[in-house]
Enzyme design. Sequence first.
Site, mmCIF file in Angstrom:
data_model
loop_
_atom_site.group_PDB
_atom_site.id
_atom_site.type_symbol
_atom_site.label_atom_id
_atom_site.label_comp_id
_atom_site.label_asym_id
_atom_site.label_seq_id
_atom_site.Cartn_x
_atom_site.Cartn_y
_atom_site.Cartn_z
ATOM 1 N N HIS A 1 12.816 -13.777 -30.544
ATOM 2 C CA HIS A 1 11.669 -13.335 -29.749
ATOM 3 C C HIS A 1 11.429 -11.824 -29.804
ATOM 4 O O HIS A 1 10.294 -11.386 -29.668
ATOM 5 C CB HIS A 1 11.842 -13.780 -28.293
ATOM 6 C CG HIS A 1 13.117 -13.276 -27.689
ATOM 7 N ND1 HIS A 1 14.334 -13.901 -27.906
ATOM 8 C CD2 HIS A 1 13.378 -12.204 -26.912
ATOM 9 C CE1 HIS A 1 15.289 -13.232 -27.275
ATOM 10 N NE2 HIS A 1 14.737 -12.202 -26.664
ATOM 11 N N HIS B 1 30.098 -5.901 -60.795
ATOM 12 C CA HIS B 1 29.665 -6.411 -59.497
ATOM 13 C C HIS B 1 29.786 -7.930 -59.433
ATOM 14 O O HIS B 1 30.053 -8.487 -58.369
ATOM 15 C CB HIS B 1 28.236 -5.960 -59.199
ATOM 16 C CG HIS B 1 28.080 -4.473 -59.264
ATOM 17 N ND1 HIS B 1 28.724 -3.625 -58.394
ATOM 18 C CD2 HIS B 1 27.374 -3.688 -60.113
ATOM 19 C CE1 HIS B 1 28.421 -2.370 -58.691
ATOM 20 N NE2 HIS B 1 27.606 -2.384 -59.739
ATOM 21 N N HIS C 1 24.216 -4.745 -56.189
ATOM 22 C CA HIS C 1 25.680 -4.789 -56.261
ATOM 23 C C HIS C 1 26.293 -6.033 -55.640
ATOM 24 O O HIS C 1 27.363 -6.469 -56.075
ATOM 25 C CB HIS C 1 26.284 -3.561 -55.591
ATOM 26 C CG HIS C 1 25.999 -2.298 -56.337
ATOM 27 N ND1 HIS C 1 26.524 -1.086 -55.947
ATOM 28 C CD2 HIS C 1 25.241 -2.026 -57.432
ATOM 29 C CE1 HIS C 1 26.104 -0.130 -56.774
ATOM 30 N NE2 HIS C 1 25.322 -0.680 -57.681
ATOM 31 N N ASN C 2 25.671 -6.575 -54.586
ATOM 32 C CA ASN C 2 26.267 -7.695 -53.852
ATOM 33 C C ASN C 2 25.503 -8.999 -54.033
ATOM 34 O O ASN C 2 25.905 -10.010 -53.480
ATOM 35 C CB ASN C 2 26.341 -7.370 -52.363
ATOM 36 C CG ASN C 2 27.016 -6.044 -52.104
ATOM 37 O OD1 ASN C 2 26.387 -5.107 -51.627
ATOM 38 N ND2 ASN C 2 28.290 -5.939 -52.433
ATOM 39 N N VAL D 1 22.114 -7.545 -36.561
ATOM 40 C CA VAL D 1 23.536 -7.857 -36.668
ATOM 41 C C VAL D 1 23.821 -9.321 -36.340
ATOM 42 O O VAL D 1 24.412 -10.046 -37.141
ATOM 43 C CB VAL D 1 24.381 -6.917 -35.769
ATOM 44 C CG1 VAL D 1 25.839 -7.335 -35.764
ATOM 45 C CG2 VAL D 1 24.230 -5.471 -36.234
ATOM 46 N N CYS E 1 16.166 -9.787 -35.963
ATOM 47 C CA CYS E 1 16.431 -9.924 -34.529
ATOM 48 C C CYS E 1 16.397 -8.513 -33.939
ATOM 49 O O CYS E 1 15.856 -7.608 -34.561
ATOM 50 C CB CYS E 1 17.752 -10.653 -34.259
ATOM 51 S SG CYS E 1 19.254 -9.771 -34.732
ATOM 52 N N GLY E 2 16.958 -8.320 -32.782
ATOM 53 C CA GLY E 2 16.927 -6.998 -32.160
ATOM 54 C C GLY E 2 17.606 -5.930 -32.989
ATOM 55 O O GLY E 2 17.064 -4.852 -33.215
ATOM 56 N N THR E 3 18.816 -6.216 -33.474
ATOM 57 C CA THR E 3 19.561 -5.236 -34.276
ATOM 58 C C THR E 3 19.727 -5.660 -35.730
ATOM 59 O O THR E 3 20.083 -4.843 -36.565
ATOM 60 C CB THR E 3 20.980 -5.023 -33.710
ATOM 61 O OG1 THR E 3 21.701 -6.255 -33.790
ATOM 62 C CG2 THR E 3 20.933 -4.511 -32.277
#
Length: 152
Positions: free
Chosen positions: A9, A134, A99-100, A70, A66-68
């Site tokens: 949200h 990689h 690289h990932n 994370v 989302c907010g962060t």
Amino acid sequence: MKLAIGNDHSALAIKAEVIEHLNERGDVELVDVGTNSPESFDYAVSAYRVARLVADGEVDGGILICGTGVGISLAANKVHGIRACVCSEPYSAELSKRHNNSNIICFGARVVGPEVAKQIVDAWMDAEFEGGRHARRVAQIMEIEQTQHLSC
């Protein structure tokens, strides 16, 4: 390129701007898994929906907000085969792919503004996995995911 996009949200406004930007790019087909409501919504739901589409090969990659960034990245990374990276600027987004071999990019609606979000998405989308040394490292990440061990 076909991408899934999802959010909680807190990210409604920035998601709308990212979608508009991607539509203007013209090289993306989007699957929006929501939410599209301002009511409280658990980010893990969107993370799972996007991650499942990516892991099942129904889309080429995903964007989660989302907010962060994370929490939604942590939830997405619980799905086998997902390499979701939270990035707050374009350089890390680019390198997460180069690289990932990240297959989902995440960021925070309360951390970055819409213009930086667009730059993050563009940097990630325009980057290509470099392989080489990689590839060995990504294989090690996947070995840990599959076996809970790393043969060193």
